[in-house]
Scaffold this active site. Structure first.
Site, PDB file in Angstrom:
ATOM      1  N   ARG A 372      31.457  46.747  39.845  1.00  0.00           N
ATOM      2  CA  ARG A 372      32.446  45.875  39.220  1.00  0.00           C
ATOM      3  C   ARG A 372      33.535  46.656  38.495  1.00  0.00           C
ATOM      4  O   ARG A 372      34.506  46.065  38.037  1.00  0.00           O
ATOM      5  CB  ARG A 372      31.745  44.900  38.271  1.00  0.00           C
ATOM      6  CG  ARG A 372      30.775  43.983  39.001  1.00  0.00           C
ATOM      7  CD  ARG A 372      30.283  42.837  38.132  1.00  0.00           C
ATOM      8  NE  ARG A 372      29.357  42.015  38.871  1.00  0.00           N
ATOM      9  CZ  ARG A 372      28.035  42.116  38.825  1.00  0.00           C
ATOM     10  NH1 ARG A 372      27.491  43.035  38.054  1.00  0.00           N
ATOM     11  NH2 ARG A 372      27.260  41.333  39.529  1.00  0.00           N
ATOM     12  N   VAL A 373      33.354  47.962  38.359  1.00  0.00           N
ATOM     13  CA  VAL A 373      34.437  48.802  37.829  1.00  0.00           C
ATOM     14  C   VAL A 373      35.348  49.245  38.974  1.00  0.00           C
ATOM     15  O   VAL A 373      36.559  49.278  38.852  1.00  0.00           O
ATOM     16  CB  VAL A 373      33.855  50.010  37.078  1.00  0.00           C
ATOM     17  CG1 VAL A 373      34.962  50.954  36.619  1.00  0.00           C
ATOM     18  CG2 VAL A 373      33.041  49.542  35.877  1.00  0.00           C
TER      19      VAL A 373
END
Length: 524
Positions: A372-373
């Site tokens: 998700r980064v």
């Protein structure tokens, strides 16, 4: 009359002062202790009476130097989680308060050591001479003390660094069925931190002794113990030790983070941690919930993983990256504990048993894995080529499912499938052999330019090694740019492509003699 009253009052005050001095003198010579008694002992817990002033999670001492944590504070008794061998304890044994919560020694003296959650050495060395001890339970850093995750944590694994990048301060879950290579990914990541100024903590929770010994031997063989602390609880030890192990390991790592260091911590694995907590809760007669886990099972993991973060420069600028490991059953990622951890973490790396059986190692299912980064925690040079690569790989996986049914394919579809097979072949990687960043970038540039598409699949490992070796032939400024991962200019990229094409020239024109490889690849 007034003089008589004043004299009497003065005499009484003198008497009280004398009594107070006598009491203080007596307490100095004979300190007052608060003592309780054991009511009963069962697997990993004890019930204690007395100790009316004991606090929640206070450390208690039993005969034989066994420690316990006050967990249930009822009106009539105290439920205590035991932290050691408890078979010698009996009803009626004396229990004493310590006046402190569970803590662990911290500092650089812990680096290179193998210890248990209480800080006792397991590597036949002397006890760590730490000048400071810190509680294993600590409040997570406040939101305003945190900074964005932007610096990559290189794992040395091509499939992760290129397609599922991890940043310093991120929490990336590793999950999959048993014996699919979860621990290998974590150990390889630790090995790749050599020379990168990242300290590592490996926490083995309820593991077999042979498995822990193998992991420690691998770390020692590659020189990784120089910057690693190993916290161990074995499967046959008290469940209380398995419960406190990840918190103790996090405190050791967190102390280094607050000193401005970058730290990586691996929890192997939190499935055992959840089971140990369930066992203790059921023995303490706490109300069970779904799958017999207590209602606060989510909280014990969230308060642990929330401690992993990247601190602002005003707070020291350190980071704590967490790689929790979870074991699934029959690839069910929608089970209770996996869904809890997926909702807490910043992405997951899913390992597929079918890929593992077919020799696709590491067996990372790119379709079910996510960070998700994302590209924000990836080197610019790698990010520039990885986007097209992931799209091409996703198209290949979708088209390959149609090819399995023997459908007639046009030339463009065949080209996409052949290119995807070369990508998958390049993403294979042996255990304990991390790939440097410069070699990864060169390899991904060659893949994105489809330089491998004419190479037979049987020759791919050799061709890949030849391309990786061209890094030494590049000019020094380009090598420095590759090592730093900075954005490549058009001239630099053209130089890499030209050199790689020349290195692959001997492999062109050869036919893939092993037709079975194509069939096995199509079944992946």
């Amino acid at each position: 009359m007034t003089d008589t009253r004043d004299g009497l009052r003065h005499a009484l005050n003198q008497g009280f002062d004398a009594l107070e001095e006598a009491r203080e003198s007596f307490e100095a010579r004979m300190p007052v202790r608060e003592v309780g008694r054991v009511i009963s002992v069962s697997t990993g817990i004890a019930r204690v009476s007395g100790l009316p002033n004991v606090g929640y999670e206070e450390l208690l001492v039993f005969p034989g130097g066994i420690f316990g944590i006050a967990f249930n504070l009822d009106e009539q008794e105290i439920g205590v989680v035991l932290l050691g061998e408890y078979r010698h304890l009996q009803a009626g044994d004396e229990v004493q308060r310590t006046g402190r919560v569970m803590d662990v020694p911290v500092g650089e003296t812990m680096i290179g050591r193998v210890v248990d959650p209480l800080g006792r050495p397991l590597d036949e060395g002397h006890p760590p001479q730490a000048s400071r001890r810190m509680p294993i339970e600590r409040t997570a850093p406040a939101i305003m003390d945190r900074a964005a995750v932007s610096v990559p944590l290189q794992t040395g694994l091509k499939v992760i660094d290129a397609l599922i990048p991890i940043g310093r301060g991120q929490r990336e879950l590793i999950l999959g069925d048993r014996q699919t290579g979860k621990t290998s990914i974590a150990i390889d990541t630790i090995l790749n931190q050599r020379g990168k100024d990242v300290f590592c903590v490996y926490c083995a929770i309820g593991q077999r002794t042979a498995s822990v010994a193998k992991a420690v031997a691998t770390l020692q063989a590659h020189g990784a113990m120089e910057y690693t602390t190993v916290v161990v609880t074995e499967g046959n030890q008290a469940p209380g030790l398995a419960y406190i192990a990840p918190y103790a390991a996090t405190t050791i790592a967190e102390h280094l983070m607050t000193d401005g260091q970058d730290v990586l911590i691996v929890y192997d694995d939190l499935t055992q941690h959840a089971r140990a907590y369930r066992e203790l809760s059921l023995l303490l007669r706490r109300p069970p919930g779904r799958e017999a886990f207590p209602g606060d099972i989510f909280y014990i993991h969230s308060r642990l993983l929330e401690r992993a973060t990247h601190l602002r420069s005003e707070e020291g600028g350190g980071s704590l990256t967490a790689l929790p490991i979870i074991e699934t059953e029959a690839q069910d990622i929608s089970a209770y504990i996996p869904t809890n951890l997926i909702s807490i973490t910043d992405g997951q790396i899913f390992l597929s048993p079918s890929l593992f059986e077919l020799g696709m190692l590491p067996a990372v299912d790119v379709g079910k894995s996510v960070s998700r980064v994302g590209g924000k925690a990836q080197r610019k040079a790698l990010r520039e080529v990885a986007g097209d690569l992931k799209l091409a790989y996703a198209q290949f996986e979708e088209l390959e499912s149609f090819a399995r049914f023997g459908a007639r394919l046009d030339e463009e579809t065949r080209r996409v499938i052949e290119h995807g097979r070369r990508i998958r072949a390049c993403l294979k990687q042996p255990e304990a052999q991390p790939v440097p960043l410069a070699e990864q970038i060169v390899l991904m540039v060659a893949l994105s330019e489809q330089l491998f598409d004419e190479i037979p699949l049987a020759k791919m490992p050799e061709a890949e090694g030849r391309v990786r070796s061209i890094v030494a032939d590049l000019d020094e400024p380009l090598r420095d740019s590759l090592a730093a991962g900075t954005s490549l200019s058009e001239a630099q990229r053209a130089s890499i492509i030209e050199t790689a094409r020349g290195a692959l020239q001997p492999f062109l024109g050869e036919k893939d003699e092993d037709a079975g490889d194509d069939q096995s690849e199509s079944r992946l």
